[in-house]
Design an enzyme around this catalytic site. Structure first.
Site, PDB file in Angstrom:
ATOM      1  CG  ASP A 286      -1.965   1.106   1.142  1.00  0.00           C
ATOM      2  OD1 ASP A 286      -2.654   1.176   0.105  1.00  0.00           O
ATOM      3  OD2 ASP A 286      -2.088   1.922   2.071  1.00  0.00           O
ATOM      4  CB  SER A 287       0.299   4.755  -0.887  1.00  0.00           C
ATOM      5  OG  SER A 287      -0.940   4.935  -0.221  1.00  0.00           O
TER       6      SER A 287
ATOM      7  CE1 TYR B  72       3.001   5.228  -3.654  1.00  0.00           C
ATOM      8  CE2 TYR B  72       1.672   3.398  -4.434  1.00  0.00           C
ATOM      9  CZ  TYR B  72       2.856   3.884  -3.919  1.00  0.00           C
ATOM     10  OH  TYR B  72       3.898   3.017  -3.686  1.00  0.00           O
ATOM     11  N   GLY B  73      -2.248   9.307  -4.644  1.00  0.00           N
ATOM     12  CA  GLY B  73      -3.378   9.925  -5.336  1.00  0.00           C
ATOM     13  C   GLY B  73      -3.040  11.096  -6.236  1.00  0.00           C
TER      14      GLY B  73
ATOM     15  CB  CYS C  14      -2.358   0.332  -3.063  1.00  0.00           C
ATOM     16  SG  CYS C  14      -2.332   1.979  -3.704  1.00  0.00           S
ATOM     17  CG  ASN C  15      -8.793   0.752  -3.817  1.00  0.00           C
ATOM     18  OD1 ASN C  15      -9.852   0.299  -4.215  1.00  0.00           O
ATOM     19  ND2 ASN C  15      -8.413   0.612  -2.557  1.00  0.00           N
ATOM     20  CB  THR C  16      -3.590   4.237  -6.396  1.00  0.00           C
ATOM     21  OG1 THR C  16      -4.261   4.722  -5.248  1.00  0.00           O
ATOM     22  CG2 THR C  16      -3.345   5.349  -7.372  1.00  0.00           C
TER      23      THR C  16
ATOM     24  CD  GLU D 109      -0.542   7.029   6.030  1.00  0.00           C
ATOM     25  OE1 GLU D 109       0.481   6.984   6.732  1.00  0.00           O
ATOM     26  OE2 GLU D 109      -0.961   6.042   5.376  1.00  0.00           O
TER      27      GLU D 109
ATOM     28  CB  CYS E 180      -8.828   4.894  -0.863  1.00  0.00           C
ATOM     29  SG  CYS E 180      -7.299   5.353  -0.021  1.00  0.00           S
ATOM     30  CB  THR E 181      -6.096   0.691   1.759  1.00  0.00           C
ATOM     31  OG1 THR E 181      -5.189   1.781   1.503  1.00  0.00           O
ATOM     32  CG2 THR E 181      -5.919  -0.387   0.729  1.00  0.00           C
ATOM     33  CG  HIS E 182      -5.366   5.490   3.797  1.00  0.00           C
ATOM     34  ND1 HIS E 182      -4.765   5.019   2.657  1.00  0.00           N
ATOM     35  CD2 HIS E 182      -4.366   5.850   4.634  1.00  0.00           C
ATOM     36  CE1 HIS E 182      -3.437   5.104   2.800  1.00  0.00           C
ATOM     37  NE2 HIS E 182      -3.180   5.608   3.992  1.00  0.00           N
TER      38      HIS E 182
END
Ligand code: DGL
Length: 272
Positions: A9-10, A41-42, A72-74, A152, A184-186
Site C-alpha cells: 500500500d502507499s 499516490y493519489g 492499494c486501489n491506485t 495517516e 481506497c484502503t484508508h
C-alpha cells in the site's frame, strides 16, 4: 508453503486489508510494505506510481513471497495488469473483488465511489463495473484527499472529520446510487464517520473481505497454503517515518507492533 504473502500500500491504509487476510488466513506469514515516503499516490502520475510499485514488487520477489496482494486501489487500477506478466507469483488486486461485492447489493443504475484522484481518473472502477453489469451500472467518483491525511495521522473521528465527510458525500446528492464503494484502503477506518453522516443512505463496500477470500481461493487452487503448523510472523516495511507507522498501526490493529523496518526498495534490496 511456509513463505510469506506480500501486501503493499502507499501507507498505513493497507492494514484494513491485512486485518481481513489475518481473519480469513490466520496461519499465513505476511510482509507488509507501506510506501510512506511516496504517499499519497493519489496525486502522482501513472508513470510514477508504476515505478514505485514495480520497485516494491522486486523487493517482494527477493523476499520469495508466494503471492502479493495489491491492497492499494491506485496500484490495482494503474499497475496490476502491467505487473502480472512480469512476476512469477500471483498478484491479487482489490478492484474486481470490490465490484463483485458491490454487485451483490446494488439496486440502482449508478454506484458511488470514494477514491483518490489517480484511481478515479484511471476509469478502471467504471470499466470493471460496466463489464460485470452488462453496461447497466456506472460509477460516479469523488476524490477524498483529506481522508488519507486523517488516517495517516491517526485521526478517525471529531468535528473536522465529520465536516469533511459531509462535504465529500454531498457530491452524490443528485446521484442515483444506493451503494458507496470505499475505493481506497484508508477509508474503511473512517467508516463510522461516513455511516454517521450518510444517515443510512448507502450500503458501504469495503473491498478487503472479498479480496481476502479471493487470495484464499488462489492459495488453495495453487496448493500454496501454509500447512507447516508454525506460528506465522508479520513483518512491516516502510519507506519513511517508521516510528509514526508503528504507533498508528498499533492503534489500528489493537495490538502492539514492535518494529517497522525503514527501507528504500530502490537501494536496499538486501536489507533484513
Ligand atoms: N491507499 C491507497 C489506495 O488504496 C491510496 C492512498 C494514497 O493516495 O496514497 O488507493
Amino acid at each position: 508453503m511456509n513463505t510469506p504473502i506480500g501486501i503493499l500500500d502507499s501507507g498505513i491504509g493497507g492494514l484494513s486489508v491485512l486485518t481481513e487476510i489475518n481473519s480469513v488466513l490466520p496461519e499465513e506469514k505476511i510482509i507488509y510494505f507501506g510506501d510512506t515516503a511516496n504517499l499519497p499516490y493519489g496525486n502522482k502520475t501513472p508513470a510514477q506510481i508504476q515505478k514505485f510499485v514495480f520497485d516494491i514488487l522486486k523487493f517482494f520477489k527477493q523476499k520469495k513471497v508466494k503471492a502479493v496482494v495489491m491492497a492499494c486501489n491506485t496500484s490495482s487500477a494503474l499497475v496490476l495488469d502491467k505487473a502480472r506478466p512480469c512476476f512469477d507469483f500471483p498478484i491479487i488486486g482489490v478492484i474486481e473483488p470490490a465490484v463483485r461485492e458491490a454487485l451483490k447489493v446494488i439496486r440502482t443504475s449508478q454506484v458511488a465511489l470514494f477514491a483518490n484522484a489517480a484511481t478515479i481518473e484511471s476509469g478502471v472502477y467504471d470499466k470493471i463495473m460496466k463489464k460485470y453489469s452488462d453496461n447497466k451500472i456506472s460509477v460516479v467518483g469523488k476524490a477524498c484527499p483529506y481522508f488519507v491525511s486523517f488516517v495517516e495521522s491517526g485521526i478517525f473521528s471529531g468535528a473536522e472529520v465529520d465536516r469533511v465527510v459531509k462535504r465529500y458525500l454531498s457530491a452524490f446528492d443528485n446521484v442515483n446510487a444506493d451503494t458507496l464503494i470505499l475505493g481506497c484502503t484508508h477509508y474503511p477506518f473512517l467508516e463510522p464517520a461516513i455511516k454517521k453522516a450518510d444517515a443510512g443512505r448507502f450500503k458501504l463496500i469495503n473491498p478487503a473481505h472479498a479480496t481476502a477470500l479471493e487470495l484464499a481461493d488462489i492459495l488453495k487452487d495453487k496448493n500454496l497454503e501454509n500447512r507447516s503448523g508454525l506460528t506465522p510472523d508479520y513483518k512491516f516495511y516502510v519507506t519513511a517515518q517508521p516510528e509514526k507507522f508503528t504507533e498508528t498501526a498499533s492503534q489500528l490493529l489493537n495490538k502492539k507492533i514492535d518494529q517497522a523496518y525503514l527501507i528504500n526498495p530502490r537501494f536496499s534490496l538486501q536489507e533484513a
